[in-house]
Design a protein around this motif. Structure first.
Motif, short mmCIF file in Angstrom:
data_model
loop_
_atom_site.label_atom_id
_atom_site.label_comp_id
_atom_site.label_asym_id
_atom_site.label_seq_id
_atom_site.Cartn_x
_atom_site.Cartn_y
_atom_site.Cartn_z
N THR A 92 0.89 -0.99 0.00
CA THR A 92 0.05 -0.09 0.09
C THR A 92 1.04 1.17 0.07
N ALA A 101 -1.70 7.26 3.50
CA ALA A 101 -1.67 5.80 3.91
C ALA A 101 -1.84 5.85 5.47
N GLY A 153 -5.87 1.55 -2.65
CA GLY A 153 -5.10 1.36 -1.52
C GLY A 153 -5.76 1.82 -0.05
#
Length: 294
Positions: A92, A101, A153
């Motif tokens: 990711t 993230a 993601g």
């Protein structure tokens, strides 16, 4: 005074763990574009395993690293979750901005609380409900009109956050009988064994340049070795809800590091959405803490 002292020690350890994990985000994003995925993970967990082997060599006794027989089946299950979640985590970061993230990763805290409500029959407070609503608004802001890569993601983060949330609950049970160093070492050796199998299946197994190898070794020290050990040790001094309050601030460190080191920042909408998610997470966790205190 002793309880306050333990809490302060726990907060300090988790803050240091946050610094280590923020560094992991930044080093991973900096190095991965220069290397293929499997070679990067191989050298990363090779370095982490070496650090734990050195710890064993200089440890006062190997009993520290033993896992009681009755916990082995549970440890194996946790290991499967940890390997799967860690692979998804690194993939990711490869896909998207590390700060974004990191904001999304805070969803794992909400998942941990939700699992407690569903499986442990814990109560749900109004403050937790407000926090969950604010968290949802922040996630929508971060995801709205985002690229396909960000959406993929986000889905991957939901998956590995669920796995890590389950392990967070199980770790609190195991830590009563297992030293934090033992589970940290077991986790790293298992990850290295898994990635070694995948690495040697590939015909192309390049040795990275020495500066890159040093950077990977530094990341492995801060992540699989130092960061995980500090986090598990901090959990011994704090309730899970208090530890989550401290852990939730990690995206701010990643955001600052991304700006100064990588010269990358999410869009304004994503930063605003991420900040809103932090407010929601803090309210959610604070609501849980107040309930348990009563």
């Amino acid at each position: 005074m002793e309880i306050k002292g333990k809490a302060l020690k726990g907060y300090g350890l988790i803050f240091l763990a946050n610094v280590c994990f923020a560094t992991v985000f930044l080093i991973t994003k900096d190095v991965q574009p220069r290397m293929d995925f499997y070679p990067f993970l191989f050298y990363w967990f090779l370095s982490g395993s070496i650090f734990y082997l050195l710890s064993m060599a200089f440890s006062s006794g190997l009993k520290t690293f033993r896992i009681p027989r009755r916990w082995i089946p549970l440890a194996i299950l946790m290991g499967v979750f940890e390997v799967t979640g860690t692979f998804l985590f690194f993939y990711t970061i490869r896909l998207m901005n590390p700060a974004l993230a990191s904001f999304y990763e805070n969803i794992s805290i909400a998942m941990t609380i939700s699992l407690g409500i569903i499986f442990l029959k814990e109560r749900f407070t109004t403050l937790e409900g407000i926090g969950g609503l604010i968290l949802g608004i922040g996630v929508v802001l971060m995801t709205y009109k985002s690229s396909k890569t960000v959406l993929i993601g986000f889905l991957l983060i939901l998956l590995f956050s669920l796995l890590f949330s389950i392990n967070t609950i199980l770790v609190k049970v195991i830590l009563k009988d297992v030293h934090p160093l033992a589970f940290s070492a077991y986790r790293t050796f298992l990850l290295f064994t898994s990635i070694s199998y995948l690495f040697f299946l590939h015909t192309d197994r390049p040795l990275p340049p020495f500066p890159t190898l040093l950077e990977i070794s530094a990341g492995a020290f801060f992540g699989p070795f130092c960061g995980v050990l500090l986090l598990f040790t901090g959990l011994q001094y704090l309730e899970a809800s208090k530890a989550s309050l401290a852990r939730a601030t990690n995206p701010l460190l990643v955001l600052i590091g991304s700006y100064f080191w990588l010269h990358q920042v999410p869009s304004v909408a994503q930063v605003v959405g991420g900040t809103i998610t932090l407010v929601g997470i803090e309210l959610l966790v604070w609501g849980e803490y107040r309930l348990k205190k009563r």
